[in-house]
Structures are given as C-alpha cells and as structure tokens.
Motif scaffolding. Structure first.
Motif, PDB file in Angstrom:
ATOM      1  N   LEU A  19      -7.263   1.587   8.017  1.00 31.37           N
ATOM      2  CA  LEU A  19      -5.824   1.769   7.793  1.00 31.37           C
ATOM      3  C   LEU A  19      -5.024   1.496   9.060  1.00 31.37           C
ATOM      4  O   LEU A  19      -3.896   0.986   8.995  1.00 31.37           O
ATOM      5  CB  LEU A  19      -5.555   3.194   7.305  1.00 31.37           C
ATOM      6  CG  LEU A  19      -4.079   3.584   7.133  1.00 31.37           C
ATOM      7  CD1 LEU A  19      -3.425   2.753   6.029  1.00 31.37           C
ATOM      8  CD2 LEU A  19      -3.946   5.082   6.844  1.00 31.37           C
ATOM      9  N   ASP A  20      -5.613   1.793  10.209  1.00 32.89           N
ATOM     10  CA  ASP A  20      -4.930   1.609  11.494  1.00 32.89           C
ATOM     11  C   ASP A  20      -4.572   0.143  11.750  1.00 32.89           C
ATOM     12  O   ASP A  20      -3.764  -0.158  12.625  1.00 32.89           O
ATOM     13  CB  ASP A  20      -5.826   2.137  12.621  1.00 32.89           C
ATOM     14  CG  ASP A  20      -5.042   2.426  13.897  1.00 32.89           C
ATOM     15  OD1 ASP A  20      -3.826   2.653  13.803  1.00 32.89           O
ATOM     16  OD2 ASP A  20      -5.654   2.414  14.977  1.00 32.89           O
ATOM     17  N   GLU A  32      -2.517  -5.737   1.854  1.00 33.71           N
ATOM     18  CA  GLU A  32      -3.555  -6.501   1.169  1.00 33.71           C
ATOM     19  C   GLU A  32      -4.786  -6.665   2.049  1.00 33.71           C
ATOM     20  O   GLU A  32      -5.926  -6.600   1.576  1.00 33.71           O
ATOM     21  CB  GLU A  32      -3.016  -7.870   0.750  1.00 33.71           C
ATOM     22  CG  GLU A  32      -3.982  -8.690  -0.096  1.00 33.71           C
ATOM     23  CD  GLU A  32      -4.413  -7.984  -1.378  1.00 33.71           C
ATOM     24  OE1 GLU A  32      -5.558  -8.210  -1.826  1.00 33.71           O
ATOM     25  OE2 GLU A  32      -3.616  -7.190  -1.941  1.00 33.71           O
ATOM     26  N   GLY A  33      -4.564  -6.851   3.366  1.00 28.22           N
ATOM     27  CA  GLY A  33      -5.684  -6.955   4.294  1.00 28.22           C
ATOM     28  C   GLY A  33      -6.462  -5.661   4.365  1.00 28.22           C
ATOM     29  O   GLY A  33      -7.704  -5.669   4.428  1.00 28.22           O
ATOM     30  N   PHE A  39       0.975   3.577   0.082  1.00 27.16           N
ATOM     31  CA  PHE A  39       1.757   2.981   1.170  1.00 27.16           C
ATOM     32  C   PHE A  39       2.725   1.913   0.672  1.00 27.16           C
ATOM     33  O   PHE A  39       3.766   1.666   1.285  1.00 27.16           O
ATOM     34  CB  PHE A  39       0.809   2.411   2.223  1.00 27.16           C
ATOM     35  CG  PHE A  39      -0.120   3.433   2.794  1.00 27.16           C
ATOM     36  CD1 PHE A  39       0.321   4.365   3.721  1.00 27.16           C
ATOM     37  CD2 PHE A  39      -1.442   3.515   2.373  1.00 27.16           C
ATOM     38  CE1 PHE A  39      -0.522   5.337   4.228  1.00 27.16           C
ATOM     39  CE2 PHE A  39      -2.294   4.482   2.872  1.00 27.16           C
ATOM     40  CZ  PHE A  39      -1.838   5.400   3.802  1.00 27.16           C
ATOM     41  N   LEU A  40       2.390   1.306  -0.464  1.00 26.11           N
ATOM     42  CA  LEU A  40       3.314   0.333  -1.053  1.00 26.11           C
ATOM     43  C   LEU A  40       4.558   1.024  -1.588  1.00 26.11           C
ATOM     44  O   LEU A  40       5.615   0.396  -1.748  1.00 26.11           O
ATOM     45  CB  LEU A  40       2.616  -0.451  -2.174  1.00 26.11           C
ATOM     46  CG  LEU A  40       1.471  -1.375  -1.736  1.00 26.11           C
ATOM     47  CD1 LEU A  40       0.790  -1.986  -2.957  1.00 26.11           C
ATOM     48  CD2 LEU A  40       1.989  -2.478  -0.808  1.00 26.11           C
ATOM     49  N   GLN A  41       4.452   2.317  -1.869  1.00 22.89           N
ATOM     50  CA  GLN A  41       5.604   3.079  -2.358  1.00 22.89           C
ATOM     51  C   GLN A  41       6.569   3.455  -1.235  1.00 22.89           C
ATOM     52  O   GLN A  41       7.694   3.875  -1.494  1.00 22.89           O
ATOM     53  CB  GLN A  41       5.134   4.368  -3.042  1.00 22.89           C
ATOM     54  CG  GLN A  41       4.256   4.171  -4.259  1.00 22.89           C
ATOM     55  CD  GLN A  41       3.763   5.498  -4.810  1.00 22.89           C
ATOM     56  OE1 GLN A  41       4.487   6.486  -4.820  1.00 22.89           O
ATOM     57  NE2 GLN A  41       2.520   5.521  -5.278  1.00 22.89           N
ATOM     58  N   TYR A  42       6.107   3.308  -0.001  1.00 22.74           N
ATOM     59  CA  TYR A  42       6.900   3.780   1.140  1.00 22.74           C
ATOM     60  C   TYR A  42       7.988   2.774   1.498  1.00 22.74           C
ATOM     61  O   TYR A  42       7.731   1.585   1.662  1.00 22.74           O
ATOM     62  CB  TYR A  42       5.981   4.007   2.345  1.00 22.74           C
ATOM     63  CG  TYR A  42       6.711   4.537   3.564  1.00 22.74           C
ATOM     64  CD1 TYR A  42       7.109   5.858   3.621  1.00 22.74           C
ATOM     65  CD2 TYR A  42       6.987   3.707   4.638  1.00 22.74           C
ATOM     66  CE1 TYR A  42       7.776   6.358   4.730  1.00 22.74           C
ATOM     67  CE2 TYR A  42       7.642   4.196   5.755  1.00 22.74           C
ATOM     68  CZ  TYR A  42       8.040   5.514   5.801  1.00 22.74           C
ATOM     69  OH  TYR A  42       8.702   5.995   6.892  1.00 22.74           O
TER      70      TYR A  42
END
Length: 437
Positions: free
Chosen positions: A216-217, A225-226, A248-251
């Motif tokens: 995640l970092d 996507e990566g 995280f896409l919701q952020y």
C-alpha cells in the motif's frame, strides 16, 4: 598503490560552502526546537546487532552495515559456521557480527531512554541530531551516510505529543524554506489503527498486515491499480484485494474534509473508538497552530515504512518534489522491548539531506551577516608588521568580526577574487606603510 581520492560510494565530502549551508539549517532546527522545550542528547553511531535486527526497522533491516566480530569471538563464530551446515548466508552474516552502524535514531533513543529513564523527566522531550547509515542505492537526495534530525516525546500517551511534534516540525521547516522564498507544504496525518481496521474490514488477517501495508505504501508511485495487481501477485484473495483497494477509491475531497465519515464508511465496525477521536483532536489543534500556507490533511494511504508504529503517523511533503521532507509517528511498544515495560513514545524526523538538496537546487545560500575582513600582508615590505597585523585582527575578532591574515600572493587579483567568493567584503593589502585603521 595509489590512494583513492573520491569518497566511498554513497558518502559525501563537504566543501566550505556546503558546511556553511548545513550549519545554518542545523542552527534553525536547534533554535526552533529549543523554543518548544526539546533538549539535545547524543547516542553512539554503533549499536548492538540484536537491537537493530529485532523487527523494529522494517525494510531498513535489509540495509544494515554490520561490523565484524574481532579476535576470539570471530574465530568462534567462523568455527560455528563451518560446523553448522543449516546456516544460510543471512544467518552466517549475522553470526559474524556483534554490532552494526545505526540505520536511524529511534532504536538508539529507545535503548537510551530505557537505560536512563530514572534520570530523565516525564514526559521527556528529546532532540537528537546525528549521522545514520544504510546500504541503500545512492540517488539524488539519498545517501548511504546521512544526517537525521529527530524530536521525540517519551512518557506522554495523550494527543498533546502529536500536536506539539507536528507544530514544532512545521514551524522549523517553514523558517528554513521561507528564507529561500519557498512555500507550499502539506502535512499528511494518518493512523496505523485505521490502516489495520481497514485491512481487517477487507478480510485480511493480522499476520498479513505488514506485507499489505508495504505494498500500500507504493500507492503514490504505482496508483490504486498497481497496488491491486501487486497484492494479487503476492497471493492474496482478489475479492479481499478489490474490497480493500475500493476503500481508497472512495477517498476524495469530501472525505478529506470529514475523516470521521470516511472511517465509519470503510472500517467503522473494526476501528478502535479512541482512534477516531484522537485524529479529530490532532487535526483541530494543529490547524490553529500552523501558517495559512501549510495544508493539513487526513491521508488514509499514509503507511510509513517502519513496522514499530502503533498509532498516529505523519509526513510532510513540499510542492514540486516527489519525496517527503519529514515523517514520524507514535511507537508505544518499542521502549518495552528494552526494559520489559512499555512507555508511550512519539517522534518526528526531518529529512535533513533532502532539505539541503532542495536549497542547493535553488542556489540559495545563508546570509553572511558577520563582518568578514582579510588582511593580505606583503612579506617583502611589511615583514616587521606581522605581529601588529595579527594583534589588530585579534582585537577585531573580539568585537565579533571574522578576520583572516594571509601572505599577499603574486597573483593578488585571483587571491582577492577567491576571498570575495568566500564572502570577505573587506580586503586590505598591507605594505610597509599601509594604515590598518
């Protein structure tokens, strides 16, 4: 055999103008942190190998400069390696070492605090500046030996520690960069408890968290996507991965302005109640202490590389640069590994070398406010005046000026130009009858 002129790869030589810049920045850091009540300490550059390999340093443990044992201890270890065929290269390397160069200042600080806590106040506000060493791949702004500047508060479990650390570090960086006309910082604040709760809500188990967070970092470099592709390659269930990355896409901007709503939406069933309250308190207090040119934001993708963080984590970035210039967080369980009794601890580290790199890129130099004079003595006509010139120079030094005395060279023009580049604004050539006053 001819000696090698260049430094060891990843190490640096510093010219006088480099040292002037470094000392100026260090002076601002020491002065600013001193105003917040931090007191400076020192720890050795070399640490016990067991302290540095106790799973405290995350990826940095792979970059340790180990120091080989000596004498009979080395002979004993070599004999053990020859006799024990089960030892792999990593274990054999560790067996040959009993100490290593420190890779950061946090592990040494925890050992220091455990060793001296009875002689220190509570809470203890420490400032530590020193060189650290990592067998990393050198690149711009990244070296194998570099200076770190850390402030830490030990013995304070409240959010007051985080608030003061963020405010003090923001203040120091603002003072340093405003002198060079640079503005536009962002303070990113996250929390390891929130990261763990989001991972739990997605279906990951606790023993999977560390690897998930390491991947995640990389979010800022490889994107959502990566991160998704790398997690699946690592063998994780695609359904869990999609749910996790979906958080995280919701952020967005709305979530940045209302962290509590984002937390409840993504991991409200798994989060520790105090984590949400403490995050809100930190953001509210810090927002009133930093300048209007500094952006403060909740960042759920913030991880920090060290596995020892237990709660709040933070980083500072600067516009137009791809790296952070400061980072830190809370690590409440590390001191206990040294003395068997946990102590609340929280710290912030300035990326000193990165700051120097930015200032050098800008061509900025500190203002030499000290008066700088040079006396160039003609040894043919003023040989008998040497003691007089030195006496005059000594008197001016006592009044606060920087004064040097040199023989006047044949190429006086080049000599004067060199001194002018060094900041000497007053240069006097001294002959037999030259007045000094």
């Amino acid at each position: 055999m001819k000696m090698i002129q260049t430094p060891v790869k990843g190490m640096q030589d510093f010219l006088p103008e480099d040292m002037a810049l470094r000392q100026h920045v260090l002076g601002v850091i020491r002065d600013t942190y001193g105003r917040y009540g931090f007191t400076e300490i020192g720890t050795p550059a070399m640490e016990h190998i067991g302290n540095l390999t106790g799973k405290n340093g995350g990826e940095n443990e792979k970059l340790i400069f180990k120091v080989e044992k000596r004498g009979r201890d080395l002979e004993k270890s070599l004999r053990k390696i020859r006799e024990d065929e089960t030892l792999g290269p990593e274990e054999a390397g560790t067996e040959l070492s009993d100490s290593a160069l420190r890779y950061d200042l946090t592990v040494p600080l925890c050992r220091y605090y455990a060793n001296h806590k009875n002689d220190l106040p509570t809470p203890f506000k420490a400032l530590q500046i020193g060189d650290v060493f990592r067998a990393d791949r050198p690149q711009k702004g990244r070296f194998r030996a570099f200076t770190q500047c850390d402030i830490d508060i030990l013995g304070d479990a409240s959010v007051m520690a985080e608030i003061e650390l963020i405010a003090a570090t923001s203040d120091a960086l603002r003072k340093i960069f405003s002198q060079a006309g640079v503005y536009g910082f962002t303070v990113h604040v996250g929390d390891r408890r929130i990261l763990r709760a989001m991972a739990k809500s997605a279906g990951f188990t606790e023993d999977e968290y560390d690897e998930v967070f390491i991947i995640l970092d990389k979010m800022d470099k490889i994107g959502p996507e990566g991160v998704r592709e790398e997690l699946i390659r690592a063998g994780y269930d695609p359904q869990k991965v999609d749910r996790y990355v979906g958080f995280f896409l919701q952020y967005g901007e709305a979530e940045a302005s209302d962290p509590a709503a984002f937390i409840r939406k993504t991991c409200g069933d798994a989060i520790e109640p105090e984590a949400e309250r403490e995050l809100a308190a930190i953001l509210q207090a810090v927002s009133g202490m930093i300048g209007s040119d500094i952006t403060l934001k909740f960042d759920p993708t913030l991880v920090r590389g060290m596995s020892y963080y237990t709660g709040t984590i933070f980083e500072i970035t600067i516009d137009n640069y791809s790296f952070s210039i400061a980072g830190g967080g809370r690590y409440d369980r590390m001191v206990g590994r040294f003395c068997g009794q946990d102590a609340p601890a929280c710290g912030f580290s300035i990326g000193f070398e990165r700051i120097i790199t930015i200032l050098r890129d800008l061509g900025w130099k500190p203002d030499g406010s000290m008066v700088k004079r040079a006396y160039l003595v003609d040894l043919k006509s003023a040989q008998t005046r040497i003691a007089e010139v030195f006496g005059y120079a000594q008197a001016q030094r006592a009044e606060g000026a920087c004064v040097i005395v040199q023989p006047l060279k044949k190429n006086a023009k080049f000599q004067v130009e060199t001194l002018e580049k060094m900041g000497f604004g007053q240069i006097l050539k001294v002959y037999g009858d030259t007045p000094l006053a």
